[in-house]
Design a protein around this motif. Structure first.
Motif, PDB file in Angstrom:
ATOM      1  N   LEU A  90       0.814  -1.218   0.000  1.00 39.43           N
ATOM      2  CA  LEU A  90       0.000   0.000   0.000  1.00 39.43           C
ATOM      3  C   LEU A  90       0.849   1.271   0.000  1.00 39.43           C
ATOM      4  O   LEU A  90       1.674   1.481   0.883  1.00 39.43           O
ATOM      5  CB  LEU A  90      -0.929   0.041   1.227  1.00 39.43           C
ATOM      6  CG  LEU A  90      -1.723   1.342   1.367  1.00 39.43           C
ATOM      7  CD1 LEU A  90      -2.806   1.441   0.302  1.00 39.43           C
ATOM      8  CD2 LEU A  90      -2.352   1.476   2.752  1.00 39.43           C
TER       9      LEU A  90
ATOM     10  N   ASN B  74      -0.134   5.498  -0.637  1.00 41.58           N
ATOM     11  CA  ASN B  74      -1.086   6.475  -1.148  1.00 41.58           C
ATOM     12  C   ASN B  74      -0.226   7.551  -1.768  1.00 41.58           C
ATOM     13  O   ASN B  74       0.934   7.734  -1.374  1.00 41.58           O
ATOM     14  CB  ASN B  74      -1.997   7.055  -0.050  1.00 41.58           C
ATOM     15  CG  ASN B  74      -1.283   7.996   0.889  1.00 41.58           C
ATOM     16  OD1 ASN B  74      -0.322   7.606   1.533  1.00 41.58           O
ATOM     17  ND2 ASN B  74      -1.749   9.225   0.984  1.00 41.58           N
TER      18      ASN B  74
ATOM     19  N   LYS C 268      -0.214  11.516  -2.719  1.00 43.75           N
ATOM     20  CA  LYS C 268      -0.933  12.764  -2.533  1.00 43.75           C
ATOM     21  C   LYS C 268      -0.184  13.889  -3.208  1.00 43.75           C
ATOM     22  O   LYS C 268       1.018  14.058  -3.010  1.00 43.75           O
ATOM     23  CB  LYS C 268      -1.075  13.051  -1.032  1.00 43.75           C
ATOM     24  CG  LYS C 268      -1.750  14.384  -0.765  1.00 43.75           C
ATOM     25  CD  LYS C 268      -2.334  14.440   0.621  1.00 43.75           C
ATOM     26  CE  LYS C 268      -1.294  14.787   1.656  1.00 43.75           C
ATOM     27  NZ  LYS C 268      -1.898  15.010   2.961  1.00 43.75           N
TER      28      LYS C 268
ATOM     29  N   ASN D 283      -5.433  12.759  -3.715  1.00 45.13           N
ATOM     30  CA  ASN D 283      -4.868  11.783  -2.784  1.00 45.13           C
ATOM     31  C   ASN D 283      -5.546  10.450  -3.061  1.00 45.13           C
ATOM     32  O   ASN D 283      -6.722  10.274  -2.769  1.00 45.13           O
ATOM     33  CB  ASN D 283      -5.116  12.222  -1.337  1.00 45.13           C
ATOM     34  CG  ASN D 283      -4.498  11.257  -0.331  1.00 45.13           C
ATOM     35  OD1 ASN D 283      -3.810  10.308  -0.700  1.00 45.13           O
ATOM     36  ND2 ASN D 283      -4.745  11.497   0.955  1.00 45.13           N
ATOM     37  N   ILE D 284      -4.802   9.549  -3.683  1.00 46.22           N
ATOM     38  CA  ILE D 284      -5.385   8.269  -4.082  1.00 46.22           C
ATOM     39  C   ILE D 284      -4.541   7.138  -3.522  1.00 46.22           C
ATOM     40  O   ILE D 284      -3.383   7.341  -3.156  1.00 46.22           O
ATOM     41  CB  ILE D 284      -5.490   8.145  -5.614  1.00 46.22           C
ATOM     42  CG1 ILE D 284      -4.113   8.347  -6.256  1.00 46.22           C
ATOM     43  CG2 ILE D 284      -6.490   9.163  -6.162  1.00 46.22           C
ATOM     44  CD1 ILE D 284      -4.130   8.248  -7.763  1.00 46.22           C
ATOM     45  N   SER D 285      -5.136   5.962  -3.454  1.00 42.66           N
ATOM     46  CA  SER D 285      -4.403   4.860  -2.846  1.00 42.66           C
ATOM     47  C   SER D 285      -4.095   3.790  -3.878  1.00 42.66           C
ATOM     48  O   SER D 285      -4.833   3.594  -4.836  1.00 42.66           O
ATOM     49  CB  SER D 285      -5.206   4.255  -1.709  1.00 42.66           C
ATOM     50  OG  SER D 285      -6.122   3.326  -2.221  1.00 42.66           O
ATOM     51  N   GLN D 286      -2.988   3.119  -3.667  1.00 49.40           N
ATOM     52  CA  GLN D 286      -2.554   2.021  -4.534  1.00 49.40           C
ATOM     53  C   GLN D 286      -2.094   0.862  -3.659  1.00 49.40           C
ATOM     54  O   GLN D 286      -0.933   0.789  -3.285  1.00 49.40           O
ATOM     55  CB  GLN D 286      -1.400   2.481  -5.427  1.00 49.40           C
ATOM     56  CG  GLN D 286      -1.775   3.596  -6.402  1.00 49.40           C
ATOM     57  CD  GLN D 286      -0.670   3.863  -7.407  1.00 49.40           C
ATOM     58  OE1 GLN D 286       0.512   3.792  -7.078  1.00 49.40           O
ATOM     59  NE2 GLN D 286      -1.054   4.152  -8.643  1.00 49.40           N
ATOM     60  N   PRO D 287      -3.004  -0.055  -3.344  1.00 50.31           N
ATOM     61  CA  PRO D 287      -2.619  -1.146  -2.439  1.00 50.31           C
ATOM     62  C   PRO D 287      -1.871  -2.286  -3.121  1.00 50.31           C
ATOM     63  O   PRO D 287      -1.495  -3.236  -2.452  1.00 50.31           O
ATOM     64  CB  PRO D 287      -3.962  -1.636  -1.895  1.00 50.31           C
ATOM     65  CG  PRO D 287      -4.994  -1.153  -2.836  1.00 50.31           C
ATOM     66  CD  PRO D 287      -4.423  -0.051  -3.670  1.00 50.31           C
ATOM     67  N   THR D 288      -1.679  -2.191  -4.425  1.00 47.28           N
ATOM     68  CA  THR D 288      -1.078  -3.325  -5.132  1.00 47.28           C
ATOM     69  C   THR D 288      -0.276  -2.782  -6.315  1.00 47.28           C
ATOM     70  O   THR D 288      -0.257  -1.579  -6.537  1.00 47.28           O
ATOM     71  CB  THR D 288      -2.206  -4.271  -5.597  1.00 47.28           C
ATOM     72  OG1 THR D 288      -1.641  -5.410  -6.229  1.00 47.28           O
ATOM     73  CG2 THR D 288      -3.149  -3.580  -6.576  1.00 47.28           C
TER      74      THR D 288
ATOM     75  N   SER E 165     -11.561  12.876  -5.550  1.00 48.02           N
ATOM     76  CA  SER E 165     -10.449  13.470  -4.825  1.00 48.02           C
ATOM     77  C   SER E 165      -9.877  14.640  -5.615  1.00 48.02           C
ATOM     78  O   SER E 165      -9.570  14.505  -6.802  1.00 48.02           O
ATOM     79  CB  SER E 165      -9.355  12.424  -4.593  1.00 48.02           C
ATOM     80  OG  SER E 165      -8.233  13.038  -3.995  1.00 48.02           O
TER      81      SER E 165
ATOM     82  N   PRO F 275      -6.826   8.782   1.880  1.00 44.86           N
ATOM     83  CA  PRO F 275      -6.955   8.843   0.417  1.00 44.86           C
ATOM     84  C   PRO F 275      -8.326   8.400  -0.076  1.00 44.86           C
ATOM     85  O   PRO F 275      -9.138   7.866   0.678  1.00 44.86           O
ATOM     86  CB  PRO F 275      -5.889   7.860  -0.063  1.00 44.86           C
ATOM     87  CG  PRO F 275      -5.759   6.856   1.030  1.00 44.86           C
ATOM     88  CD  PRO F 275      -6.153   7.545   2.323  1.00 44.86           C
ATOM     89  N   SER F 276      -8.547   8.598  -1.355  1.00 43.29           N
ATOM     90  CA  SER F 276      -9.734   8.082  -2.040  1.00 43.29           C
ATOM     91  C   SER F 276      -9.425   6.679  -2.538  1.00 43.29           C
ATOM     92  O   SER F 276      -8.298   6.391  -2.947  1.00 43.29           O
ATOM     93  CB  SER F 276     -10.061   8.984  -3.221  1.00 43.29           C
ATOM     94  OG  SER F 276     -10.716   8.251  -4.234  1.00 43.29           O
TER      95      SER F 276
END
Lengths: 247, 535
Positions: free
Chosen positions: A137, A139, A141, A153-158, B80, B225-226
């Protein structure tokens, strides 16, 4: 044996060809115009960068078998130059100058719980590909600095790639990961392609400039900015060196 | 003025009285001139004259009032980074942002005033005037059913793990993840990863659909985060994101805990549950007491992290056991939080002559009782008594792990007494559970409260989160409540909870059985049994 040999020759020739093509395609399209190059020198004491404790992320930690990585606020190259200085044309282009955003993207990679590159540029409207090579993970931003670009602000868990663009020139947009507080990158957004970043040898180059007198600014996240005025014409190459002093 | 009333008069409550004349303005158009008047009167004290979030009251707040000049908003229905819709702004203003100082304005300002003030706060940023900005609300589907089923919660939990929410929110969601001590908001102020067990303090509301929306949009300006890209990239489906929201929702009580005045301590037979995780506690009613920062005596404390304490009490005619549970993301002292503590102390204004320094303070909790059960309504001063009228307190600390009893004479003076209650404590993923046990009667009748069943015994609670820099007068306080030790119930009417359950179950089956007989046989059996089992 002979047969095998000829297969080998073909294979070698083939890979040479691929290499040649690769080298050729990587070359920037032949550009008319002038070039500004230079070196970013560093004087004074080099600050000690804190070591990053990656024990919470074994996958990242494993990528630094020799020594624990250090923060990248100030990276002084072995030849005494300063890396990660964003050098760009701040003023001097004719008001009518317009450049379309290139269709190819700029890629930011998250690898070993670090950003690659650490300081870089992009054009307004050009795609920023945000790649997660770590597969853990992160994120990402982009901080809002007030009036120019909207944040995200986005997330990338993989392992995945997300794409974002920037709508207004801004030097610099701070990028960060909050899961890993040490991960920071700096992105210069410009309406033109006249920028460069000092690399591992401390040099930068800005190419394809129309003739004119330019204000060139060198930006560093810790040491601030410096400017130089450079006049170029034709396809000449001028040098503009900068020197930042450690405090 | 009673203590309770004093509590209601918070820092700004005093300023918030109904305006004498609610002026009219056309409902259609928003009027920035009128909006400015509303803003100056009601909002500028916190948000600042220029909208920069730097009003006179701002330095005491964490989180700080929104800086409107950047137009970065937490509560949106847009992607976002996008600007909020007017409806988003309206809902934030109507409902306030729970868990922060931002009040709800719906009941205080007319609709026209709220519309006008929205138009005005938008003028602080050039983004709203920029027509190239997209403001497109995301499409949110409907919550899929079955959200409280074990399977839904399990699916939700699996995504909590695979996404890595624990990095910030911790394994059990109390905001104690490994990255939590490093978090800052965009202005550089320290920010806590939300405690997911207190959904009534979520900024954007605690319903499952509110949580789902926050996961889709993120809380801009914060590390949260989104997660919308994950649906686009097929990491999870929209339904699975709903399941995750349902899982998060399941961590908090079904409703915001209501504050009741009297803790009832039922009488049990045999020995009392002295261990915090004794199964007996699961059958005892728990009572929620909110705590607020101590803002009466200097140095005041505006940013407490312990928002309340759950209290349970039982007795057996000889002893009393009190169980206190509260969320505290840090097992203090904890060096991992020292830098965060320093940032908190630097951020929150101090009225101390010497600025506070970050230190390795322990966590503490105090139970306050009068020395004697009062006859009338007179009680000692709630804030730890006075020099002439002290209070009797039990003080538990995490380091050294022990409990002492003593007399407090105001915030500054605490005189330890010889005998202290027994105590046992566990810290478990961001929650303290502490049981304090003492005999109802003690030899020191002059100083130590003698518990008597059937009487209303005043009680108050205090808590310190050491890793938030809390010690001394920097603490969270409650007002006086009451503790009542239930009198032994005559054996004939007494039914233990287990027996009661068996009885209701049996009763349910009987009703079902009779209903079925009346209906003449097999019809409706399934529903009938279901209803019976639910009784």
């Amino acid at each position: 044996m002979r047969k095998l040999g000829s297969v080998g020759v073909v294979a070698v020739a083939g890979s040479l060809l691929t290499l040649a093509i690769a080298a050729w395609t990587r070359q920037p399209p032949a550009q008319a115009g002038a070039t500004i190059t230079g070196k970013v020198k560093f004087t004074g004491t080099k600050p000690a960068m804190p070591k990053i404790d990656m024990s919470e992320e074994p996958k990242c930690k494993a990528k630094y078998p020799a020594a624990p990585p250090t923060e990248e606020t100030v990276v002084v190259n072995p030849n005494g130059t300063l890396a990660n200085v964003f050098v760009y044309v701040k003023a001097g282009l004719p008001a009518s100058y317009k450049a379309p955003a290139p269709s190819g993207p700029v890629t930011l990679d998250q690898d070993g719980c670090r950003y690659h590159p650490h300081a870089f540029g992009i054009m307004v409207g050009q795609n920023l590909q945000i790649k997660n090579s770590d597969g853990i993970l992160h994120n990402i931003k982009a901080k809002g600095t007030g009036t120019k670009n909207r944040p995200f602000n986005i997330s990338q868990p993989t392992t995945m790639t997300s794409t974002r663009t920037f709508s207004a020139p801004e030097v610099m947009v701070p990028l960060e990961c909050n899961v890993h507080g040490w991960m920071h990158a700096w992105l210069g957004v410009l309406p033109h392609a006249f920028y460069g970043v000092s690399g591992a040898d401390g040099t930068f180059s800005i190419t394809g400039l129309p003739p004119g007198t330019y204000t060139v600014e060198a930006w560093h996240e810790k040491y601030g900015t410096q400017t130089a005025t450079v006049t170029v014409s034709g396809s000449e190459t001028k040098t503009a060196d900068f020197t930042f002093a450690g405090k | 003025m009673t203590n309770r009333v004093m509590f209601c008069v918070t820092l700004f409550g005093a300023a918030v009285s109904t305006p004498l004349t609610a002026y009219r303005s056309p409902l259609t158009a928003q009027d920035t001139v009128k909006g400015k008047a509303v803003y100056v009167k009601w909002c500028a004290g916190c948000h600042g004259d220029t909208g920069a979030g730097d009003g006179a009251a701002a330095p005491a707040m964490l989180p700080r009032p929104r800086n409107f000049t950047g137009a970065v908003y937490k509560i949106r229905t847009t992607a976002s980074g996008q600007l909020p819709t007017d409806a988003d702004l309206m809902s934030a203003i109507d409902e306030g942002l729970p868990g922060s100082a931002m009040p709800a304005w719906k009941a205080r300002l007319s609709e026209a005033e709220r519309r006008d003030v929205i138009a005005y706060i938008k003028t602080f940023s050039s983004f709203f005037a920029d027509t190239s900005q997209h403001i497109v609300p995301l499409g949110f589907g409907k919550e899929p059913g079955g959200g409280t089923s074990a399977q839904a919660v399990k699916t939700g939990r699996s995504f909590y793990d695979s996404i890595g929410c624990r990095k910030c929110h911790g394994d059990q969601g109390r905001g104690d993840g490994p990255s939590a001590p490093t978090l800052k908001d965009d202005a550089g102020f320290p920010i806590f990863a939300a405690d997911l067990h207190q959904s009534w303090r979520f900024r954007g509301g605690g319903r499952t659909e509110d949580i789902y929306r926050r996961l889709r949009t993120g809380l801009d300006g914060t590390p949260m985060p989104s997660f919308s890209d994950l649906i686009d990239q097929k990491f999870l489906t929209d339904e699975e994101l709903w399941r995750l929201s349902q899982y998060v929702r399941s961590l908090s009580p079904a409703r915001e805990p209501e504050v009741r005045d009297v803790i009832h301590a039922p009488q049990l037979g045999g020995t009392l549950p002295a261990a915090p995780d004794d199964t007996t506690w699961a059958r005892v009613d728990r009572y929620w007491f909110p705590l607020v920062g101590q803002v009466i005596r200097k140095p005041r404390w505006f940013a407490p992290t312990v928002s309340g304490v759950w209290v349970q009490a039982v007795h057996n005619g000889r002893e009393l056991a009190l169980r206190l549970c509260w969320d505290d993301r840090t097992l203090s002292p904890d060096t991992a939080w020292l830098a965060f503590e320093r940032r908190v102390l630097e951020t929150v204004a101090s009225d101390d002559s010497t600025p506070p320094v970050a230190g390795l303070w322990p966590d503490q909790v105090a139970v306050q009782l009068p020395r004697h059960i009062p006859d009338g309504m007179e009680r000692p001063y709630f804030l730890m008594g006075t020099g002439t009228d002290p209070v009797y307190q039990w003080r538990w600390t995490s380091e050294p792990r022990r409990t002492v009893a003593g007399l407090a004479r105001g915030l500054e003076q605490f005189d330890t007494l010889g005998a202290a209650p027994e105590s046992q404590a566990v810290w478990d993923h961001g929650e303290w559970r502490v049981v304090l046990t003492r005999s109802l009667a003690t030899p020191d009748t002059a100083n130590e409260l003698q518990f008597v069943a059937g009487r209303a015994i005043p009680v108050a609670f205090f808590a310190w989160d050491g890793s938030n820099g809390e010690h001394g007068s920097r603490l969270a306080v409650s007002t006086w409540y009451f503790l009542a030790l239930d009198q032994p119930t005559p054996p004939r009417v007494f039914v233990s909870p287990v027996v009661a359950m068996a009885l209701t179950l049996g009763l349910g089956f009987m009703v079902v059985w009779r209903a079925q007989r009346r209906a003449g046989g097999s019809r409706g059996t399934g529903a009938g049994v279901g209803a019976g089992a639910e009784t």
